[in-house]
Scaffold this active site. Structure first.
Site, mmCIF file in Angstrom:
data_model
loop_
_atom_site.group_PDB
_atom_site.id
_atom_site.type_symbol
_atom_site.label_atom_id
_atom_site.label_comp_id
_atom_site.label_asym_id
_atom_site.label_seq_id
_atom_site.Cartn_x
_atom_site.Cartn_y
_atom_site.Cartn_z
ATOM 1 N NE ARG A 225 -3.805 -1.957 2.633
ATOM 2 C CZ ARG A 225 -4.966 -2.044 2.003
ATOM 3 N NH1 ARG A 225 -5.303 -1.108 1.146
ATOM 4 N NH2 ARG A 225 -5.785 -3.044 2.240
ATOM 5 C CB ALA A 226 0.195 4.712 -1.037
ATOM 6 C CB THR A 228 5.984 8.594 1.185
ATOM 7 O OG1 THR A 228 6.702 7.680 0.334
ATOM 8 C CG2 THR A 228 6.427 8.380 2.608
ATOM 9 C CB SER A 229 3.520 6.835 -3.418
ATOM 10 O OG SER A 229 2.872 5.627 -3.067
ATOM 11 C CB THR A 233 0.108 -2.454 -6.999
ATOM 12 O OG1 THR A 233 1.122 -1.912 -7.839
ATOM 13 C CG2 THR A 233 -0.685 -3.481 -7.790
ATOM 14 C CG ASP A 286 14.654 3.666 -1.363
ATOM 15 O OD1 ASP A 286 14.859 2.498 -0.990
ATOM 16 O OD2 ASP A 286 13.955 3.951 -2.347
ATOM 17 C CB SER A 294 13.327 -3.899 0.695
ATOM 18 O OG SER A 294 11.923 -3.801 0.720
ATOM 19 C CE LYS A 318 11.600 4.832 -4.546
ATOM 20 N NZ LYS A 318 11.321 3.499 -3.962
#
Length: 535
Positions: A225-226, A228-229, A233, A286, A294, A318
């Site tokens: 799930r989102a 920070t965006s 999906t 990141d 990850s 990114k």
């Protein structure tokens, strides 16, 4: 399918559970309605006899036991009896679910033993290179919630600033994949697709799974799930169908329909990754090593044998350059090879959003329009999905190299991909949705071009932030609907995009942000920067 290893270190029946201290009146469970996001937190009143007797300190780790179960949690100390009284132990929402006890039941609380891997953490903070065994111990303690948020942050920052060498990235990835559930689908190949993220829209996974599963390849897609965006999906798929189902039910759907599109939060795959992400994302950490660990740990734990990885490159992505993309690809390829995962990496154009919609409902509209060959279906989303699906189809030993794109196009154009998506939606629990008239948020405004010219650039980060300010992903109908793309001519006053919000306050926040910077650059056609990406 293999079941996860025992979690007795965190919950379940334990022989070493401390009995309730009968020299003091037992504390009673109180559910405190606070969402602590993947962290167990408990609350004691400062005047509580247990607080004084045990010598607790705020933010220390404690062990809570009740009825043969126990959890580890961080302690918060409160002075307001309205939150928790002296005879009560308050539990956050996460802690309450993890302990599984009803309100009013007696519990005990005691100091938790410090994590055995703390010496290894201290060596990493000092800049030392850690061994495979060190990472195994650290990750098991992380997954068992033995680390505080401060200790987790120290570990992540140490790994990020010191930058792991490629062997350490493998050790970290392998350790993360081995804690929690590991699946064996008992067939070959098991394919998956992943994008490293950072590009608004870009809902290719929903199309790719439909195409690949329609071909017959096994593609169990669990997504995030989102955080920070504007949408993940899973958030977009949730507009069309249920995504948070028990794993056994999900496995049955995959066996019958050859694919799924579900939220991975209940799957217990690489649980340490979920704990680390809860700290990484608010800090915008990141690093390449953490990204590789990850992604690959989740895929290997999910039983994937073949993975297609999408690395978008762009000025606001990114990854900003082809040189950086090639370095990241080599790291992914090295670690994947050591973990026995067949990996195909594609470097794609990340200079602007993919599709028109940014936000769950708008993105679901784009996906369904591509599947139904709607006149307004975004062609960039269609073409990218076909190329990715074509590469995935070439994991099939019966598909010759170079033939995948044509097969994927035939599956989409024939309607077989739509039929597969509809079958998956029905199996997961379909929700009514009209792509012609999607349920958008009630309030909106239009952002227009300040001058005439050509769109020379679109800021991905800015557009994503505007969609978030408008409320996306909750409510699902909030977001940004793009009308122009790079290279499109515009006239002064012509609409660039629409912003949708459910509440006037969020609409105002988004409007103020657009007034400062709407994310579009207008100029001459010869000012457009063309990316030379490898697909």
């Amino acid at each position: 399918m293999m079941r996860p290893p025992s979690k007795d270190a965190v919950s379940g029946s334990t022989e070493n559970n401390r009995d309730i201290d009968h020299t003091l009146a037992p504390l009673l469970v109180r559910r405190v309605g606070i969402d602590t996001y993947r962290e167990n937190v408990v609350y004691l009143h400062r005047d509580c006899a247990h607080y004084r007797a045990e010598g607790f300190q705020a933010l220390s780790k404690v062990e809570v036991c009740a009825n043969g179960h126990r959890i580890l949690a961080s302690l918060n100390v409160v002075d307001d009896p309205g939150i928790v009284a002296c005879h009560q132990l308050g539990l956050s929402e996460d802690a309450f679910r993890a302990l599984g006890e009803e309100e009013g039941r007696p519990v005990s609380i005691s100091q938790a033993e410090p994590p055995a891997s703390i010496p290894a953490l201290h060596r990493k903070i000092a800049g030392e290179r850690l061994s495979r065994q060190d990472y195994q111990h650290i990750i098991r303690d992380v997954a068992e919630l033995r680390y505080s948020k401060i200790e987790l942050t120290a570990f992540l920052v140490a790994c990020s600033q010191g930058e792991l060498d490629r062997e350490e990235v493998f050790y970290l990835s392998d350790a993360m994949s081995r804690v929690g559930r590991r699946l064996d689908w008992r067939e070959h190949p098991v394919v998956d697709k992943h994008c490293i993220g950072g590009i608004p829209g870009n809902r290719t996974s929903m199309l790719v799974v439909s195409i690949v599963a329609a071909h017959g390849l096994l593609c169990p897609k669990t997504s995030s799930r989102a955080f920070t965006s504007p949408s993940g999906t899973a958030d977009t798929m949730e507009v069309l169908a249920r995504v948070d189902m028990p794993f056994d039910e999900l496995g049955e759907i995959v066996r019958i329909h050859r694919g799924c599109l579900a939220w991975g939060g209940t799957s217990e795959l690489s649980p340490a990754d979920d704990v680390l992400i809860a700290v990484e994302r608010p800090l915008y950490l990141d690093s390449p090593g953490q990204m590789v660990a990850s992604i690959l740990s989740k895929k290997v734990a999910a039983g994937s044998t073949h993975l297609l990885l999408d690395i978008p490159v762009g000025p606001n992505a990114k990854v900003r350059s082809m040189a950086e993309a090639r370095r990241l690809r080599k790291l992914f390829e090295f670690v994947a090879g050591r973990m026995g995962l067949v990996l195909d990496v594609v470097v794609t154009d990340g200079s602007q959003p993919i599709g028109r919609g940014i936000g769950p409902v708008l993105e679901a509209r784009d996906v369904m329009r591509v599947l139904t060959h709607h006149a307004e279906a975004p062609n960039d989303l269609r073409q990218k999905a076909l190329r990715l699906a074509g590469r995935m189809l070439e994991f099939d030993p019966d598909v010759r190299g170079g033939d995948g794109f044509g097969i994927a196009r035939d599956i989409l154009d024939s309607g077989r991909a739509l039929e597969k998506m509809q079958a998956i939606m029905r199996a997961q629990g379909e929700r009514p949705f009209d792509a012609e008239h999607p349920p958008l948020a009630a309030h909106s405004f239009e952002v227009t071009a300040p001058e005439s010219g050509v769109v020379t650039a679109i800021d991905n980060l800015k557009l994503a932030r505007i969609a978030r300010l408008a409320g996306a992903p909750k409510p699902a109908g909030a977001g940004v609907d793009l009308l122009k793309r790079i290279g499109d001519p515009v006239e002064a006053g012509e609409a660039l995009y629409h912003v949708y919000a459910a509440y006037q306050a969020e609409l105002a926040f988004a409007h103020q942000s657009c007034e400062r910077d709407n994310g579009f650059s207008i100029g001459r056609a010869d000012e457009i920067t063309r990316l030379n990406v490898e697909f």
